[in-house]
Motif scaffolding. Sequence first.
Motif, PDB file in Angstrom:
ATOM      1  N   LEU A   1      -4.229  -1.476   1.804  1.00  0.00           N
ATOM      2  CA  LEU A   1      -5.128  -1.141   1.304  1.00  0.00           C
ATOM      3  C   LEU A   1      -5.847   0.390   0.765  1.00  0.00           C
ATOM      4  O   LEU A   1      -6.056   0.408  -0.367  1.00  0.00           O
ATOM      5  CB  LEU A   1      -6.389  -1.291   2.016  1.00  0.00           C
ATOM      6  CG  LEU A   1      -6.153  -3.039   2.855  1.00  0.00           C
ATOM      7  CD1 LEU A   1      -7.167  -3.307   3.551  1.00  0.00           C
ATOM      8  CD2 LEU A   1      -6.172  -4.016   1.541  1.00  0.00           C
ATOM      9  N   ILE A   2      -5.005   1.405   1.663  1.00  0.00           N
ATOM     10  CA  ILE A   2      -5.238   2.665   1.132  1.00  0.00           C
ATOM     11  C   ILE A   2      -4.050   3.141   0.217  1.00  0.00           C
ATOM     12  O   ILE A   2      -4.961   4.217  -0.944  1.00  0.00           O
ATOM     13  CB  ILE A   2      -5.555   3.579   2.235  1.00  0.00           C
ATOM     14  CG1 ILE A   2      -6.812   3.196   3.050  1.00  0.00           C
ATOM     15  CG2 ILE A   2      -6.057   4.958   1.935  1.00  0.00           C
ATOM     16  CD1 ILE A   2      -7.131   3.581   4.114  1.00  0.00           C
TER      17      ILE A   2
ATOM     18  N   PHE B   1     -15.254   1.999   5.439  1.00  0.00           N
ATOM     19  CA  PHE B   1     -13.358   2.968   5.576  1.00  0.00           C
ATOM     20  C   PHE B   1     -12.872   2.716   4.487  1.00  0.00           C
ATOM     21  O   PHE B   1     -11.954   3.661   4.526  1.00  0.00           O
ATOM     22  CB  PHE B   1     -12.570   2.051   7.660  1.00  0.00           C
ATOM     23  CG  PHE B   1     -11.529   3.213   7.149  1.00  0.00           C
ATOM     24  CD1 PHE B   1     -11.648   4.260   7.702  1.00  0.00           C
ATOM     25  CD2 PHE B   1     -10.619   2.315   7.186  1.00  0.00           C
ATOM     26  CE1 PHE B   1     -10.661   5.148   8.141  1.00  0.00           C
ATOM     27  CE2 PHE B   1      -9.255   3.286   7.201  1.00  0.00           C
ATOM     28  CZ  PHE B   1      -9.451   4.365   8.198  1.00  0.00           C
ATOM     29  N   VAL B   2     -12.084   1.889   4.256  1.00  0.00           N
ATOM     30  CA  VAL B   2     -11.375   1.645   3.256  1.00  0.00           C
ATOM     31  C   VAL B   2     -11.843   2.313   1.919  1.00  0.00           C
ATOM     32  O   VAL B   2     -11.425   3.619   0.946  1.00  0.00           O
ATOM     33  CB  VAL B   2     -10.855  -0.001   2.390  1.00  0.00           C
ATOM     34  CG1 VAL B   2      -9.883  -0.216   1.311  1.00  0.00           C
ATOM     35  CG2 VAL B   2      -9.547  -0.241   4.115  1.00  0.00           C
TER      36      VAL B   2
ATOM     37  N   TRP C   1       4.020  -2.673   4.555  1.00  0.00           N
ATOM     38  CA  TRP C   1       2.648  -2.055   5.229  1.00  0.00           C
ATOM     39  C   TRP C   1       1.985  -3.445   5.617  1.00  0.00           C
ATOM     40  O   TRP C   1       0.306  -2.918   5.516  1.00  0.00           O
ATOM     41  CB  TRP C   1       2.281  -1.463   4.646  1.00  0.00           C
ATOM     42  CG  TRP C   1       2.816  -0.244   5.120  1.00  0.00           C
ATOM     43  CD1 TRP C   1       3.554   0.227   6.025  1.00  0.00           C
ATOM     44  CD2 TRP C   1       2.447   1.033   4.124  1.00  0.00           C
ATOM     45  NE1 TRP C   1       3.681   1.529   5.791  1.00  0.00           N
ATOM     46  CE2 TRP C   1       3.320   2.038   4.982  1.00  0.00           C
ATOM     47  CE3 TRP C   1       2.204   1.647   3.366  1.00  0.00           C
ATOM     48  CZ2 TRP C   1       3.794   3.575   4.768  1.00  0.00           C
ATOM     49  CZ3 TRP C   1       2.428   3.388   2.120  1.00  0.00           C
ATOM     50  CH2 TRP C   1       3.274   4.075   2.781  1.00  0.00           C
TER      51      TRP C   1
ATOM     52  N   SER D   1      -2.114  -4.168   6.953  1.00  0.00           N
ATOM     53  CA  SER D   1      -2.604  -2.881   7.195  1.00  0.00           C
ATOM     54  C   SER D   1      -3.676  -2.704   6.070  1.00  0.00           C
ATOM     55  O   SER D   1      -3.574  -2.499   5.479  1.00  0.00           O
ATOM     56  CB  SER D   1      -1.578  -2.503   7.533  1.00  0.00           C
ATOM     57  OG  SER D   1      -0.869  -1.845   6.431  1.00  0.00           O
ATOM     58  N   TYR D   2      -3.628  -0.954   6.818  1.00  0.00           N
ATOM     59  CA  TYR D   2      -5.318  -0.515   6.700  1.00  0.00           C
ATOM     60  C   TYR D   2      -4.182   0.680   5.223  1.00  0.00           C
ATOM     61  O   TYR D   2      -4.551   1.261   3.972  1.00  0.00           O
ATOM     62  CB  TYR D   2      -5.161   0.511   7.024  1.00  0.00           C
ATOM     63  CG  TYR D   2      -6.728   0.341   8.087  1.00  0.00           C
ATOM     64  CD1 TYR D   2      -8.090  -0.511   6.906  1.00  0.00           C
ATOM     65  CD2 TYR D   2      -7.328   0.420   9.379  1.00  0.00           C
ATOM     66  CE1 TYR D   2      -9.044  -1.303   7.917  1.00  0.00           C
ATOM     67  CE2 TYR D   2      -7.931  -0.376  10.193  1.00  0.00           C
ATOM     68  CZ  TYR D   2      -9.145  -0.801   9.278  1.00  0.00           C
ATOM     69  OH  TYR D   2     -10.078  -1.377  10.383  1.00  0.00           O
TER      70      TYR D   2
ATOM     71  N   MET E   1      -8.687  -8.267   9.200  1.00  0.00           N
ATOM     72  CA  MET E   1      -8.463  -6.869   8.381  1.00  0.00           C
ATOM     73  C   MET E   1      -8.968  -7.354   6.912  1.00  0.00           C
ATOM     74  O   MET E   1      -8.972  -7.203   5.376  1.00  0.00           O
ATOM     75  CB  MET E   1      -7.179  -7.103   7.700  1.00  0.00           C
ATOM     76  CG  MET E   1      -6.046  -6.806   9.036  1.00  0.00           C
ATOM     77  SD  MET E   1      -6.936  -4.623   9.375  1.00  0.00           S
ATOM     78  CE  MET E   1      -6.873  -3.786   8.272  1.00  0.00           C
TER      79      MET E   1
ATOM     80  N   HIS F   1      -6.209  -6.780  -2.458  1.00  0.00           N
ATOM     81  CA  HIS F   1      -6.733  -7.457  -1.362  1.00  0.00           C
ATOM     82  C   HIS F   1      -6.293  -8.750  -0.570  1.00  0.00           C
ATOM     83  O   HIS F   1      -6.088  -9.401   0.694  1.00  0.00           O
ATOM     84  CB  HIS F   1      -8.105  -6.818  -0.485  1.00  0.00           C
ATOM     85  CG  HIS F   1      -8.747  -5.469  -1.014  1.00  0.00           C
ATOM     86  ND1 HIS F   1      -9.930  -5.526  -0.533  1.00  0.00           N
ATOM     87  CD2 HIS F   1      -7.861  -4.598  -1.402  1.00  0.00           C
ATOM     88  CE1 HIS F   1      -9.948  -3.670  -1.220  1.00  0.00           C
ATOM     89  NE2 HIS F   1      -8.586  -3.805  -1.110  1.00  0.00           N
TER      90      HIS F   1
ATOM     91  N   THR G   1     -12.020  -7.766   3.815  1.00  0.00           N
ATOM     92  CA  THR G   1     -13.081  -6.865   3.368  1.00  0.00           C
ATOM     93  C   THR G   1     -14.064  -7.360   2.806  1.00  0.00           C
ATOM     94  O   THR G   1     -14.399  -9.112   2.768  1.00  0.00           O
ATOM     95  CB  THR G   1     -12.371  -5.715   2.036  1.00  0.00           C
ATOM     96  OG1 THR G   1     -11.514  -6.855   0.826  1.00  0.00           O
ATOM     97  CG2 THR G   1     -11.687  -4.832   2.575  1.00  0.00           C
TER      98      THR G   1
ATOM     99  N   ASN H   1     -14.486  -2.016   7.989  1.00  0.00           N
ATOM    100  CA  ASN H   1     -12.713  -2.313   6.945  1.00  0.00           C
ATOM    101  C   ASN H   1     -13.101  -1.734   5.737  1.00  0.00           C
ATOM    102  O   ASN H   1     -12.683  -1.055   4.921  1.00  0.00           O
ATOM    103  CB  ASN H   1     -12.328  -4.125   6.750  1.00  0.00           C
ATOM    104  CG  ASN H   1     -11.701  -4.267   8.273  1.00  0.00           C
ATOM    105  OD1 ASN H   1     -11.262  -3.269   8.786  1.00  0.00           O
ATOM    106  ND2 ASN H   1     -11.242  -5.361   8.479  1.00  0.00           N
ATOM    107  N   SER H   2     -13.733  -2.269   4.952  1.00  0.00           N
ATOM    108  CA  SER H   2     -14.869  -2.253   3.357  1.00  0.00           C
ATOM    109  C   SER H   2     -14.958  -0.879   3.395  1.00  0.00           C
ATOM    110  O   SER H   2     -14.282   0.518   2.759  1.00  0.00           O
ATOM    111  CB  SER H   2     -15.714  -3.161   3.295  1.00  0.00           C
ATOM    112  OG  SER H   2     -15.244  -4.529   2.349  1.00  0.00           O
TER     113      SER H   2
END
Length: 275
Positions: free
Chosen positions: A141-142, A75-76, A134, A137-138, A220, A211, A222, A72-73
Amino acid sequence: MSKGMKIEFTKILMYIFLGLIFIASIYPIYWMLSASTLDNTNIFKKLTPGTNLFENFRILQEAMPIWRILFNSVFVSGVVTISTVFFGALAGYAFAKFNFKGREPLFFVVLLTMMLPIQITLVPLFIIMTNIGWTDSYLALIVPFMVTPFSVFLMRQQMLSFPTELIESARIDGSSEINTFIKIVLPTMKSACAAVAIITFMQQWGNFIYHLVVINSSEMYTVPLMLSMMVQPGHVIHYGAVMLGAIIGLIPMIILFLFFQKHFVSGALSGSVKG
């Protein structure tokens, strides 16, 4: 004392001072490495490594889905870093090389947003993420961090020194604006891109308060959330496992910095070339 002796004495003092700073900087990392191999009984008593590394790793895996959290960390932070570099460069290119109505006031607004701390935008962002569904969810975060004012500012300052003649030549040759940006302008901005990438990745990797607000499930989490949840009051705290999690979370940062270090200093100073 002669002038030469004074210079040598000054150098010795400087080296001693730098050595003390180095020791003070590296000691917390050494203590984390050592603590990750100790149990709770010895963690605050010993400074040398122990033999409890695999047991701490087992405790860490049982407490948290460590590999999912690490993904997660990565990827984000990775997606945010790539988007921030690209869109920041794109916006900086527009502010530096295009003359359009309201350019200076808009850039001033961008600079003003750099002064806003995350605490001011936290509640509005949470309300927005909740209303559009949202949270946890990713996307939450993004998306809010896909471009930052700092990246726009740094890229704009760097691109002010880029020869406008090259851009005009490309236009005369029939190159589109986006093609000119990607194939001619962006490849020359490696130093600035590296600086933005490192700073953005560090910020996102350590992003905790936002977060904490928008994420609910451990799947989810991080890395900062994982570490904070492992030291909750009223629960048994396995400090060795916490330190091991911190070390695992530190590795991607070290790799990123080593990969981009030769570009970092020149990129960070590039904004002072032309204003």
